[in-house]
Structures are given as C-alpha cells and as structure tokens.
Design a protein around this motif. Structure first.
Motif, PDB file in Angstrom:
ATOM      1  N   MET A   1       0.840  -1.186   0.000  1.00 52.68           N
ATOM      2  CA  MET A   1       0.000   0.000   0.000  1.00 52.68           C
ATOM      3  C   MET A   1       0.883   1.247   0.000  1.00 52.68           C
ATOM      4  SD  MET A   1      -3.165   0.562  -0.275  1.00 52.68           S
ATOM      5  CE  MET A   1      -4.379  -0.550   0.361  1.00 52.68           C
ATOM      6  N   ILE A   2       0.474   2.277  -0.716  1.00 56.42           N
ATOM      7  CA  ILE A   2       1.226   3.538  -0.768  1.00 56.42           C
ATOM      8  C   ILE A   2       0.619   4.480   0.275  1.00 56.42           C
ATOM      9  CG2 ILE A   2       1.916   5.472  -2.235  1.00 56.42           C
ATOM     10  CD1 ILE A   2       1.382   3.566  -4.646  1.00 56.42           C
ATOM     11  N   ALA A   3       1.380   4.826   1.297  1.00 56.88           N
ATOM     12  CA  ALA A   3       0.864   5.659   2.387  1.00 56.88           C
ATOM     13  C   ALA A   3       0.899   7.147   2.047  1.00 56.88           C
ATOM     14  CB  ALA A   3       1.645   5.403   3.667  1.00 56.88           C
ATOM     15  N   PHE A   4       1.958   7.570   1.344  1.00 52.86           N
ATOM     16  CA  PHE A   4       2.063   8.970   0.930  1.00 52.86           C
ATOM     17  C   PHE A   4       3.051   9.063  -0.217  1.00 52.86           C
ATOM     18  CE2 PHE A   4       5.407   8.445   4.100  1.00 52.86           C
ATOM     19  CZ  PHE A   4       6.496   9.052   3.492  1.00 52.86           C
ATOM     20  N   VAL A   5       3.001  10.194  -0.930  1.00 56.68           N
ATOM     21  CA  VAL A   5       4.011  10.477  -1.952  1.00 56.68           C
ATOM     22  C   VAL A   5       4.554  11.877  -1.675  1.00 56.68           C
ATOM     23  CG1 VAL A   5       3.125   8.961  -3.762  1.00 56.68           C
ATOM     24  CG2 VAL A   5       2.290  11.294  -3.632  1.00 56.68           C
ATOM     25  N   ARG A   6       5.867  12.020  -1.838  1.00 53.57           N
ATOM     26  CA  ARG A   6       6.512  13.310  -1.637  1.00 53.57           C
ATOM     27  C   ARG A   6       7.374  13.597  -2.854  1.00 53.57           C
ATOM     28  NH1 ARG A   6       9.881  12.579   2.816  1.00 53.57           N
ATOM     29  NH2 ARG A   6       8.206  13.071   4.255  1.00 53.57           N
ATOM     30  N   GLY A   7       7.209  14.773  -3.420  1.00 46.96           N
ATOM     31  CA  GLY A   7       8.010  15.130  -4.576  1.00 46.96           C
ATOM     32  C   GLY A   7       7.572  16.454  -5.172  1.00 46.96           C
ATOM     33  N   LYS A   8       7.992  16.689  -6.426  1.00 45.49           N
ATOM     34  CA  LYS A   8       7.644  17.922  -7.132  1.00 45.49           C
ATOM     35  C   LYS A   8       6.272  17.763  -7.777  1.00 45.49           C
ATOM     36  CE  LYS A   8      12.234  19.664  -8.246  1.00 45.49           C
ATOM     37  NZ  LYS A   8      13.150  18.598  -7.835  1.00 45.49           N
ATOM     38  N   PHE A   9       5.475  18.815  -7.729  1.00 46.56           N
ATOM     39  CA  PHE A   9       4.168  18.804  -8.396  1.00 46.56           C
ATOM     40  C   PHE A   9       4.405  19.162  -9.861  1.00 46.56           C
ATOM     41  CE2 PHE A   9       2.594  20.175  -3.987  1.00 46.56           C
ATOM     42  CZ  PHE A   9       2.404  18.862  -3.598  1.00 46.56           C
ATOM     43  N   VAL A  19       2.659  13.934  -9.261  1.00 41.48           N
ATOM     44  CA  VAL A  19       3.786  14.154  -8.354  1.00 41.48           C
ATOM     45  C   VAL A  19       4.988  13.387  -8.888  1.00 41.48           C
ATOM     46  CG1 VAL A  19       4.611  14.009  -5.978  1.00 41.48           C
ATOM     47  CG2 VAL A  19       2.178  14.337  -6.415  1.00 41.48           C
ATOM     48  N   ASP A  20       6.069  14.130  -9.166  1.00 37.87           N
ATOM     49  CA  ASP A  20       7.313  13.535  -9.652  1.00 37.87           C
ATOM     50  C   ASP A  20       8.128  13.108  -8.442  1.00 37.87           C
ATOM     51  OD1 ASP A  20       9.925  13.033 -10.507  1.00 37.87           O
ATOM     52  OD2 ASP A  20       9.932  14.653 -11.969  1.00 37.87           O
ATOM     53  N   VAL A  21       8.210  11.782  -8.232  1.00 36.90           N
ATOM     54  CA  VAL A  21       8.992  11.230  -7.127  1.00 36.90           C
ATOM     55  C   VAL A  21      10.221  10.555  -7.725  1.00 36.90           C
ATOM     56  CG1 VAL A  21       8.977   9.691  -5.128  1.00 36.90           C
ATOM     57  CG2 VAL A  21       6.856  10.829  -5.818  1.00 36.90           C
ATOM     58  N   ASN A  22      11.344  11.269  -7.689  1.00 38.25           N
ATOM     59  CA  ASN A  22      12.608  10.756  -8.237  1.00 38.25           C
ATOM     60  C   ASN A  22      12.459  10.221  -9.656  1.00 38.25           C
ATOM     61  OD1 ASN A  22      13.989  11.340  -5.837  1.00 38.25           O
ATOM     62  ND2 ASN A  22      13.314   9.418  -4.931  1.00 38.25           N
ATOM     63  N   GLY A  23      11.782  10.985 -10.500  1.00 41.94           N
ATOM     64  CA  GLY A  23      11.653  10.602 -11.906  1.00 41.94           C
ATOM     65  C   GLY A  23      10.449   9.735 -12.236  1.00 41.94           C
ATOM     66  N   VAL A  24       9.669   9.330 -11.244  1.00 42.13           N
ATOM     67  CA  VAL A  24       8.449   8.542 -11.481  1.00 42.13           C
ATOM     68  C   VAL A  24       7.259   9.447 -11.192  1.00 42.13           C
ATOM     69  CG1 VAL A  24       7.101   6.516 -10.803  1.00 42.13           C
ATOM     70  CG2 VAL A  24       9.594   6.394 -10.829  1.00 42.13           C
ATOM     71  N   GLY A  25       6.364   9.584 -12.171  1.00 39.56           N
ATOM     72  CA  GLY A  25       5.197  10.449 -12.005  1.00 39.56           C
ATOM     73  C   GLY A  25       3.997   9.685 -11.480  1.00 39.56           C
ATOM     74  N   TYR A  26       3.507  10.065 -10.310  1.00 41.42           N
ATOM     75  CA  TYR A  26       2.303   9.447  -9.731  1.00 41.42           C
ATOM     76  C   TYR A  26       1.118  10.369 -10.000  1.00 41.42           C
ATOM     77  CZ  TYR A  26       5.248   6.137  -7.200  1.00 41.42           C
ATOM     78  OH  TYR A  26       6.137   5.154  -6.876  1.00 41.42           O
ATOM     79  N   ASN A  40      -0.324  26.846  -4.836  1.00 43.19           N
ATOM     80  CA  ASN A  40       0.822  27.754  -4.958  1.00 43.19           C
ATOM     81  C   ASN A  40       2.131  27.107  -4.521  1.00 43.19           C
ATOM     82  OD1 ASN A  40       0.294  27.588  -2.269  1.00 43.19           O
ATOM     83  ND2 ASN A  40       0.193  29.793  -1.875  1.00 43.19           N
ATOM     84  N   LYS A  41       2.146  25.791  -4.381  1.00 40.96           N
ATOM     85  CA  LYS A  41       3.371  25.079  -3.976  1.00 40.96           C
ATOM     86  C   LYS A  41       3.995  24.355  -5.173  1.00 40.96           C
ATOM     87  CE  LYS A  41       1.767  24.069   0.750  1.00 40.96           C
ATOM     88  NZ  LYS A  41       2.329  25.205   1.402  1.00 40.96           N
ATOM     89  N   GLU A  42       5.298  24.290  -5.179  1.00 35.87           N
ATOM     90  CA  GLU A  42       6.019  23.593  -6.255  1.00 35.87           C
ATOM     91  C   GLU A  42       6.239  22.118  -5.918  1.00 35.87           C
ATOM     92  OE1 GLU A  42       6.814  24.996  -9.239  1.00 35.87           O
ATOM     93  OE2 GLU A  42       5.628  26.646  -8.419  1.00 35.87           O
ATOM     94  N   GLU A  43       6.292  21.825  -4.618  1.00 39.41           N
ATOM     95  CA  GLU A  43       6.505  20.448  -4.179  1.00 39.41           C
ATOM     96  C   GLU A  43       5.872  20.246  -2.815  1.00 39.41           C
ATOM     97  OE1 GLU A  43      10.833  20.273  -2.244  1.00 39.41           O
ATOM     98  OE2 GLU A  43      10.877  20.799  -4.378  1.00 39.41           O
ATOM     99  N   GLY A  44       5.772  18.988  -2.412  1.00 36.62           N
ATOM    100  CA  GLY A  44       5.187  18.711  -1.113  1.00 36.62           C
ATOM    101  C   GLY A  44       4.867  17.240  -0.943  1.00 36.62           C
TER     102      GLY A  44
END
Length: 196
Positions: A1-9, A19-26, A40-44
C-alpha cells in the motif's frame, strides 16, 4: 500500500496532480480542498489512498490525514463511491461535511452534486455517531480550531517555547490571515513571535 508520496508537483489541476517522485510520475486524484493547499506550492507531500476496483486502480491524494480519514468514512456508506466522496470534499470542506452529518443537516449535503435525499439521510444515519466522536477528539486536540499541519507545527513550536496555547493559536491565526504567500516553517514561527 502507498501511504504517501513526496516530490515535485509536475502538473496540477483542481481535480488532479502529478507528483514527480525521483523521476516517477504518480497521478493522484484530488479534491478542491487539497488543491487549495497545494495550488501555490512547487513540491510537497500528499497522504494517499489506493482505490482498487474491477475496472482499474485509482490513487487519491489528500493534503491532510483528517481529509483522508473522512474520505474513507464517506466511501464506507452504501451508495457513496470514491468519485462522489471526492465531489463532497470539493463542494464542502471536511469540517463542513462533519458538522452537517453530526447535526443531521441533510439539505446541506444534498447541495453537493451526486448526493440525493436518500444518500444524505444514509450518510447521517451511518456516520453521525462516528463523526461526532472524531469531531470531539479534534476539538480537544486543537482547542476547537482546526489548523493546517504547518500551523499546528508552529503552534507546537511556540508552546515548546513556553507560550500559552491560546496566545500561540491567536498569533498563528493573525499570520495566516495576513500572509500573502506561503511561508517556510522558520519564517512562520518568526512572524508568529512578532504577533504575540
């Protein structure tokens, strides 16, 4: 199960974010409530829920854990699917939904596209007691004010510095209302200290 994703929007819209997580887009389906926090956020980081049906898999993203928990409560009700629950969280914020259900305000629930009279009544019948308990816990833990997670962190930091919780919450509210842009945690704390 995926609990959260963190990366660039990488791409955002009011209903979806990639969400770009180390080159993988979710690709995450989101509500307007979540979009209002990330627009208004670039990542999160977004808390997630993977919804699996016979027709496919959909990943839903939420800015706050409380929104995810409410989403799960909503989809537990017969007749409320994931799309309808997301529509509810776009039409009303989580506090409004909980309040409407706890108070039995079916008219407010019916105002959401896709919610008819019977579904609204079923939501009240099945979730009223559960959400009343959750609402009580939330009001106790946050002093009846539902702060976003950054605001909660700032309040905790101020309390840790020896400032009384009501004063800390008041200062955080002032900064939130006056801030024209999103502040870093450090900057938020500095601004809040000036407002004491």
């Amino acid at each position: 199960m995926i609990a959260f994703v963190r990366g660039k929007f990488a791409r955002k819209s009011p209903s979806q974010v990639i969400v770009d997580v180390n080159g993988v887009g979710y690709e995450l389906q989101i509500s307007l409530h979540t979009y209002s926090f990330i627009s208004n956020k670039e990542e999160g980081q977004l808390v997630t829920y993977l919804h699996i049906t016979e027709n496919g898999q959909t990943l839903f993203g939420f800015f706050e854990q409380t929104e995810k928990e409410l989403f799960l409560q909503l989809i537990s009700v017969s007749g409320v699917g994931a799309s309808t629950a997301r529509m509810m969280l776009s039409g009303l914020n989580p506090d409004e939904i909980m309040k409407a259900i706890v108070q039995g305000n079916t008219k407010q629930l019916e105002g959401v596209k896709g919610i008819g009279k019977k579904t609204a009544e079923r939501l009240v019948l099945e979730l009223r007691d559960k959400l009343a308990k959750v609402q009580t816990e939330l009001s106790v833990s946050t002093g009846a004010n539902h702060f976003r997670s950054v605001e909660q962190d700032v309040v905790q930091a101020l309390v840790g510095l020896g400032i009384a919780r009501p004063m800390a919450e008041s200062a955080v509210k002032k900064v939130s209302l006056s801030a024209k842009e999103s502040l870093s945690l450090e900057e938020f704390i500095k601004q809040a200290l000036k407002n004491l």
